[in-house]
Design a protein around this motif. Structure first.
Motif, mmCIF file in Angstrom:
data_model
loop_
_atom_site.group_PDB
_atom_site.id
_atom_site.type_symbol
_atom_site.label_atom_id
_atom_site.label_comp_id
_atom_site.label_asym_id
_atom_site.label_seq_id
_atom_site.Cartn_x
_atom_site.Cartn_y
_atom_site.Cartn_z
ATOM 1 N N ALA A 27 0.838 -1.205 0.000
ATOM 2 C CA ALA A 27 0.000 0.000 0.000
ATOM 3 C C ALA A 27 0.869 1.250 0.000
ATOM 4 N N THR A 28 1.889 1.259 0.837
ATOM 5 C CA THR A 28 2.778 2.419 0.935
ATOM 6 C C THR A 28 3.465 2.675 -0.395
ATOM 7 N N PHE A 74 -7.386 9.749 -8.052
ATOM 8 C CA PHE A 74 -6.196 9.335 -7.305
ATOM 9 C C PHE A 74 -6.409 7.921 -6.756
ATOM 10 N N ILE A 75 -7.565 7.694 -6.150
ATOM 11 C CA ILE A 75 -7.878 6.374 -5.598
ATOM 12 C C ILE A 75 -7.956 5.338 -6.720
ATOM 13 N N GLU A 76 -8.565 5.714 -7.832
ATOM 14 C CA GLU A 76 -8.660 4.792 -8.968
ATOM 15 C C GLU A 76 -7.279 4.463 -9.527
ATOM 16 N N ALA A 77 -6.363 5.438 -9.528
ATOM 17 C CA ALA A 77 -4.996 5.187 -9.992
ATOM 18 C C ALA A 77 -4.285 4.191 -9.082
ATOM 19 N N ALA A 87 -12.576 0.270 -2.894
ATOM 20 C CA ALA A 87 -12.611 0.350 -1.424
ATOM 21 C C ALA A 87 -11.251 0.019 -0.811
ATOM 22 N N GLU A 88 -10.584 -0.987 -1.342
ATOM 23 C CA GLU A 88 -9.256 -1.344 -0.838
ATOM 24 C C GLU A 88 -8.249 -0.236 -1.130
ATOM 25 N N ALA A 89 -8.350 0.347 -2.323
ATOM 26 C CA ALA A 89 -7.441 1.434 -2.686
ATOM 27 C C ALA A 89 -7.685 2.655 -1.807
#
Length: 130
Positions: A27-28, A74-77, A87-89
């Motif tokens: 994630a990081t 940004f989340i979709e990227a 949701a996980e992103a």
């Protein structure tokens, strides 16, 4: 002074409620890579110096983005970079950027937010600047 990598990953693991350290590391990596592509100038380097040295290249070595992303973009990227569904992103983004916001001083965080389209402050766990 930068925070140790183990501390950063512990914080991401706790905030993101990840079972495994590898999940927090993944994630990081993805979130900082996407963020780095949307920052320019000294702000990338200033932020890189605050984070563990292993995180620096994630922020500074990537190609600049061709266009700015909305917060949803940004989340979709992040999701498209291999971090699951939306949701996980979002969980990864808010965990990592929340820690970035706590690590950076107010002036640096303000400079970072001015480089991003309106609405990103919420991803960092902050209110939009006035």
């Amino acid at each position: 002074m930068n925070i140790p990598l183990e501390t950063l990953l512990d914080q991401v693991q706790e905030r993101g409620r990840y079972t495994l350290r590898q999940e927090a590391a993944h994630a990081t990596e993805i979130v900082l890579d996407v963020l780095g592509a949307h920052l320019v100038g000294d702000d990338r380097g200033d932020l890189a110096r605050l984070l563990p040295k292993q995180c620096g290249p994630l922020l500074t070595a990537g190609e600049p983005a061709s266009e700015p992303l909305t917060p949803r973009g940004f989340i979709e990227a992040v999701a498209a970079s291999g971090h699951g569904d939306f949701a996980e992103a979002r969980r990864a983004v808010t965990a990592v950027l929340g820690i970035v916001a706590e690590t950076a001083d107010d002036a640096l965080l303000r400079r970072i937010l001015t480089q991003l389209p309106p609405g990103h402050a919420g991803l960092f766990g902050r209110m939009e600047p006035i």
